[in-house]
Write an enzyme that holds these catalytic residues in place. Structure first.
Site, PDB file in Angstrom:
ATOM      1  N   LEU A 138      14.267  18.184  27.622  1.00  0.00           N
ATOM      2  CA  LEU A 138      14.825  16.838  27.484  1.00  0.00           C
ATOM      3  C   LEU A 138      14.610  16.306  26.070  1.00  0.00           C
ATOM      4  O   LEU A 138      15.540  15.802  25.439  1.00  0.00           O
ATOM      5  CB  LEU A 138      14.190  15.889  28.505  1.00  0.00           C
ATOM      6  CG  LEU A 138      14.484  14.397  28.318  1.00  0.00           C
ATOM      7  CD1 LEU A 138      15.965  14.103  28.497  1.00  0.00           C
ATOM      8  CD2 LEU A 138      13.646  13.574  29.286  1.00  0.00           C
ATOM      9  N   TYR A 139      13.388  16.414  25.558  1.00  0.00           N
ATOM     10  CA  TYR A 139      13.098  15.889  24.225  1.00  0.00           C
ATOM     11  C   TYR A 139      13.942  16.594  23.159  1.00  0.00           C
ATOM     12  O   TYR A 139      14.487  15.946  22.267  1.00  0.00           O
ATOM     13  CB  TYR A 139      11.613  15.996  23.895  1.00  0.00           C
ATOM     14  CG  TYR A 139      10.717  15.315  24.902  1.00  0.00           C
ATOM     15  CD1 TYR A 139      11.076  14.100  25.483  1.00  0.00           C
ATOM     16  CD2 TYR A 139       9.515  15.887  25.297  1.00  0.00           C
ATOM     17  CE1 TYR A 139      10.266  13.483  26.409  1.00  0.00           C
ATOM     18  CE2 TYR A 139       8.689  15.271  26.222  1.00  0.00           C
ATOM     19  CZ  TYR A 139       9.073  14.070  26.782  1.00  0.00           C
ATOM     20  OH  TYR A 139       8.267  13.466  27.699  1.00  0.00           O
ATOM     21  N   ALA A 140      14.054  17.908  23.266  1.00  0.00           N
ATOM     22  CA  ALA A 140      14.873  18.659  22.304  1.00  0.00           C
ATOM     23  C   ALA A 140      16.335  18.212  22.395  1.00  0.00           C
ATOM     24  O   ALA A 140      17.004  18.023  21.368  1.00  0.00           O
ATOM     25  CB  ALA A 140      14.743  20.154  22.542  1.00  0.00           C
TER      26      ALA A 140
END
Length: 185
Positions: A153-155
């Protein structure tokens, strides 16, 4: 229906039992770490520019259930995580780069969704809501350095790895420190 609602430090402290329940369900930490995590979260609520959002599941006639939460604050020298990460970045990238990332950063301290509600975009929506309108120049966070849904998700949201395989003092697990410029698109 899931709704996002902001909460200040006082309400966050009042709802800490529900928050720690979601944290425990999502992260499954050893039981002996819960009290320490709760104390850390309580302290975070006192930091400058603290901001929290609850993801609440509304029922027709009863109080909503908290199914997720996210919070952050402006990091400052003298805060443990801020100082440890700044030092790690300075060692790897140099002091100027560390200052650029951490000098005026919004630290995303906790983002958790109950496992029964994961995979529905709640985490992404909480991050967007939490970061909207922030005046800091960057957002930084730490997460386990392995291929988890959170890491993906962060990427996907544009966070880049600043310090992979980072071990916090006194710890054994590897984390990645990730960051991205603000505002989010």
């Amino acid at each position: 229906m899931i709704e996002f609602r902001g909460a200040g430090p006082a309400e966050f402290a009042d709802r800490l039992e529900a928050v720690i329940g979601i944290y425990a369900a999502a992260m499954r930490p050893p039981t002996d770490q819960i009290a320490g995590r709760m104390s850390i979260m309580r302290t975070h609520g006192t930091y400058p520019y603290f901001q929290c959002y609850f993801a609440e599941l509304r029922h027709s006639s009863s109080e909503p259930d908290i199914v997720g939460f996210a919070y952050g604050f402006r990091g400052e020298p003298g805060q443990w995580w801020h100082d440890v990460v700044h030092r790690g970045l300075a060692d790897k990238m140099g002091g100027e780069a560390a200052d650029a990332w951490m000098g005026h950063a919004f630290e995303l301290a906790e983002i958790h969704v109950h496992p029964d509600h994961q995979g529905k975009g709640i985490g992404r929506a909480m991050i967007r809501t939490l970061c909207a309108g922030r005046r800091e120049r960057s957002a930084v966070l730490s997460t386990h350095d392995r291929p988890t849904a959170a890491r993906h998700l962060y990427a996907d949201m544009g966070f880049t790895d600043l310090l992979p395989r980072f071990v916090f003092p006194g710890g054994r697990e590897e984390y990645v420190i990730a960051g991205r410029p603000l505002p989010l698109p």
